[in-house]
Motif scaffolding. Sequence first.
Motif, PDB file in Angstrom:
ATOM      1  N   ILE A 154     110.808 -41.198  45.667  1.00 51.97           N
ATOM      2  CA  ILE A 154     110.188 -42.372  46.284  1.00 51.97           C
ATOM      3  C   ILE A 154     109.882 -43.357  45.166  1.00 51.97           C
ATOM      4  O   ILE A 154     109.304 -42.984  44.135  1.00 51.97           O
ATOM      5  CB  ILE A 154     108.897 -41.984  47.036  1.00 51.97           C
TER       6      ILE A 154
ATOM      7  N   LEU B 273     108.254 -47.219  44.607  1.00 54.05           N
ATOM      8  CA  LEU B 273     107.599 -48.431  45.093  1.00 54.05           C
ATOM      9  C   LEU B 273     107.743 -49.480  44.003  1.00 54.05           C
ATOM     10  O   LEU B 273     107.263 -49.300  42.887  1.00 54.05           O
ATOM     11  CB  LEU B 273     106.124 -48.176  45.393  1.00 54.05           C
TER      12      LEU B 273
ATOM     13  N   CYS C 209     107.028 -53.349  42.810  1.00 57.48           N
ATOM     14  CA  CYS C 209     106.183 -54.492  43.133  1.00 57.48           C
ATOM     15  C   CYS C 209     106.035 -55.434  41.941  1.00 57.48           C
ATOM     16  O   CYS C 209     106.366 -55.094  40.810  1.00 57.48           O
ATOM     17  CB  CYS C 209     104.817 -54.044  43.642  1.00 57.48           C
TER      18      CYS C 209
ATOM     19  N   GLU D  42     106.753 -56.428  47.342  1.00 61.86           N
ATOM     20  CA  GLU D  42     106.651 -54.973  47.362  1.00 61.86           C
ATOM     21  C   GLU D  42     107.756 -54.421  48.246  1.00 61.86           C
ATOM     22  O   GLU D  42     108.001 -54.932  49.341  1.00 61.86           O
ATOM     23  CB  GLU D  42     105.282 -54.556  47.910  1.00 61.86           C
TER      24      GLU D  42
ATOM     25  N   CYS E 278     109.665 -50.417  49.129  1.00 60.63           N
ATOM     26  CA  CYS E 278     109.684 -48.974  48.898  1.00 60.63           C
ATOM     27  C   CYS E 278     111.084 -48.441  49.172  1.00 60.63           C
ATOM     28  O   CYS E 278     111.733 -48.823  50.158  1.00 60.63           O
ATOM     29  CB  CYS E 278     108.672 -48.288  49.812  1.00 60.63           C
TER      30      CYS E 278
ATOM     31  N   GLN F 279     113.409 -44.726  49.281  1.00 58.40           N
ATOM     32  CA  GLN F 279     113.317 -43.267  49.342  1.00 58.40           C
ATOM     33  C   GLN F 279     114.721 -42.721  49.539  1.00 58.40           C
ATOM     34  O   GLN F 279     115.455 -43.174  50.427  1.00 58.40           O
ATOM     35  CB  GLN F 279     112.409 -42.825  50.490  1.00 58.40           C
TER      36      GLN F 279
END
Length: 103
Positions: A54, A56, A58, A65, A67, A69
Amino acid sequence: MLLMFSGNRYLTKRIHEELPLFLQLFLWNCIAELPVPKDYLQIFRLSGAGSQQIILHCQEVPPYEKCYQFAVPFSPVTAKIYVIAEYDANQKPYATMLFAEEY
């Protein structure tokens, strides 16, 4: 600041040794494909869930932002990584990837 990430790319020795090449390239690509103006500081928070990595991504200005996965064939990495864009004495852009604790 459009050219900020267009110059040479550097990584710390620790990034080179501890972050799989696939993830290094993925993070650089996230910056290259950023759909908003790029801030000089890109922040990546990496974590794992089972065999899933994962990430993230930003930045502060402008706020962004996203994400990601995906499954990885190695143990997922847990880390906070910065990519910082700067200019050298000749005003040529370059960027450095490092673990947050190396800052």
